[in-house]
Write a protein that holds these residues in place. Structure first.
Motif, PDB file in Angstrom:
ATOM      1  N   ALA A 121       0.817  -1.209   0.000  1.00 45.28           N
ATOM      2  CA  ALA A 121       0.000   0.000   0.000  1.00 45.28           C
ATOM      3  C   ALA A 121       0.852   1.261   0.000  1.00 45.28           C
ATOM      4  N   ASP A 158      -9.407   9.611  -3.667  1.00 47.56           N
ATOM      5  CA  ASP A 158     -10.097   9.045  -2.492  1.00 47.56           C
ATOM      6  C   ASP A 158      -9.611   7.627  -2.211  1.00 47.56           C
ATOM      7  N   GLY A 159      -8.298   7.432  -2.369  1.00 45.71           N
ATOM      8  CA  GLY A 159      -7.715   6.128  -2.096  1.00 45.71           C
ATOM      9  C   GLY A 159      -7.887   5.117  -3.204  1.00 45.71           C
ATOM     10  N   ARG A 160      -8.538   5.510  -4.303  1.00 44.37           N
ATOM     11  CA  ARG A 160      -8.775   4.595  -5.414  1.00 44.37           C
ATOM     12  C   ARG A 160      -7.856   4.922  -6.579  1.00 44.37           C
ATOM     13  N   GLN A 218       2.301   3.776  -4.605  1.00 42.25           N
ATOM     14  CA  GLN A 218       1.154   4.112  -5.447  1.00 42.25           C
ATOM     15  C   GLN A 218       1.378   3.629  -6.882  1.00 42.25           C
ATOM     16  N   PRO A 248      -3.946   8.923  -6.975  1.00 41.91           N
ATOM     17  CA  PRO A 248      -5.126   8.245  -6.404  1.00 41.91           C
ATOM     18  C   PRO A 248      -6.227   9.242  -6.062  1.00 41.91           C
TER      19      PRO A 248
END
Length: 290
Positions: A95, A261-263, A98, A259
Motif C-alpha cells: 500500500a 479518495d484512495g482509489r 502508489q 489516487p
C-alpha cells in the motif's frame, strides 16, 4: 483472458535476467538493504524535471517490507523527492507504493501474420455508410502526430499533479518524432483531409532489466467517437503485426493518475485492456518522500 499464442514471448520474460544484477554491480548501482540486493540510482524525470530514486530491481522480500526499503532509499538519496520502484507483474504491491505505470503485453488469441510490408494500408467498413483507412504515416504527417503525442504527455503529467513541464514535454515529442525506429499509423476517413487517430510505436525498444527486446506502443488515440472502438482495435492489430514481423512482443503501458479518495482511477482501464488480450508484465510504483 486470452492466453499467449504458441511461440509468443511469455509475459514472464520481463522478470529480472540472470546477468542483470552482475551488470548493475559492475556499474556501481547494486547495493544491499538488510542483506538483500537493490539496484537503484538517481534519475531526472525528463518531462517534470523531478529528481527520483529509480529502483529497477529490489528483492521481493524488501518490497514486502516497503516502509523499511523506502526509508533506506531516502537516507541514501537525500536529494530525491520520490522513489519509483519496479515490480514484477505477479508480485503483490504494498500500500505504501502508489500505481504509476503498468506495462502490458498484447497476447491475442490468434498470432498475427509475421509478414510486414514496407508500407501498410488497409480499409475497414464498419457500417454501410462509414469507412476508414489505416495508413502508415509519411513525413508530412508529423504535425498531427506531434499534437497527439504532446497531448498524451501533457495529460499524463497533469494527472500526476504537474502543471508545468512544457519544455520537457516538447523535447520528449521531438525525440520520439526523430527516433529512427519510430513508426506511426494513421486513421483516415475518405473525403477528409486530416487523420482522426494514430498509433505510434518504437520498433527497437529494449528492456535491459529482463534482457528483452520489444516493440513499444508509445501512444494510441482516436478522436472520432463513432470510430474509436473499432479503429483502436484495428490500430492495435497493425502494431501487433509489426511486432510479430520483428519477432518481439508488443508492449504498451497505462499511466496512472494520482489516487482519488484512495482509489486508482486507471484500474478500470487496465482491467479493460486485460479483457481485450493484454497481459500485465511489470509495473512501476511511486512513493513521495515523507
Amino acid at each position: 483472458m486470452n492466453a499467449a499464442p504458441a511461440g509468443a514471448p511469455s509475459p514472464a520474460a520481463f522478470e529480472t535476467a540472470d546477468g542483470y544484477l552482475r551488470a548493475a554491480d559492475e556499474a556501481g548501482l547494486l547495493s544491499l538493504v538488510d542483506g538483500l540486493p537493490v539496484v537503484a540510482g538517481e534519475y531526472v524525470e525528463p518531462v517534470t524535471g523531478e529528481l527520483q530514486c529509480l529502483v529497477e530491481h529490489a528483492d521481493p522480500r524488501l518490497i514486502a517490507r516497503a516502509p523499511m526499503l523506502l526509508d533506506a532509499l531516502f537516507r541514501r538519496h537525500r536529494d530525491c523527492s520520490s522513489a519509483v520502484v519496479r515490480l514484477p507483474g505477479r508480485l503483490p504491491a504494498p500500500a505504501e507504493l502508489q500505481p504509476l505505470l503498468t506495462y502490458l503485453e498484447y497476447t491475442p488469441a490468434s498470432p498475427p501474420p509475421t509478414e510486414a510490408p514496407a508500407s501498410f494500408e488497409t480499409t475497414f467498413e464498419i457500417t454501410l455508410e462509414t469507412t476508414f483507412e489505416i495508413t502508415e504515416a509519411a513525413d508530412d504527417d508529423e504535425e498531427p502526430i506531434a499534437r497527439w503525442l504532446a497531448r498524451a504527455i501533457h495529460d499524463a503529467a497533469a494527472e500526476r499533479g504537474h502543471t508545468g513541464g512544457r519544455e520537457g514535454g516538447a523535447q520528449a515529442v521531438r525525440q520520439l518524432l526523430t527516433s529512427p525506429d519510430r513508426r506511426s499509423y494513421l486513421v483516415r476517413v475518405p473525403g477528409t483531409r486530416e487523420p482522426v487517430g494514430h498509433a505510434t510505436i518504437l520498433t527497437d525498444a529494449y528492456d535491459d532489466v529482463s534482457d528483452t527486446p520489444f516493440v513499444e506502443l508509445v501512444d494510441i488515440l482516436v478522436d472520432d467517437d463513432a470510430l474509436r472502438r473499432t479503429a483502436t482495435a484495428a490500430l492495435v492489430a497493425v502494431c501487433a503485426r509489426t511486432a510479430a514481423a520483428h519477432g518481439t512482443p508488443l508492449i504498451g503501458n497505462v499511466a496512472h493518475p494520482l489516487p482519488l479518495d484512495g482509489r486508482d482511477p486507471a484500474a478500470g482501464a487496465v482491467a479493460a485492456l486485460r479483457r481485450r488480450g493484454w497481459t500485465p508484465t511489470h509495473r512501476y510504483r511511486y512513493a513521495a518522500r515523507p
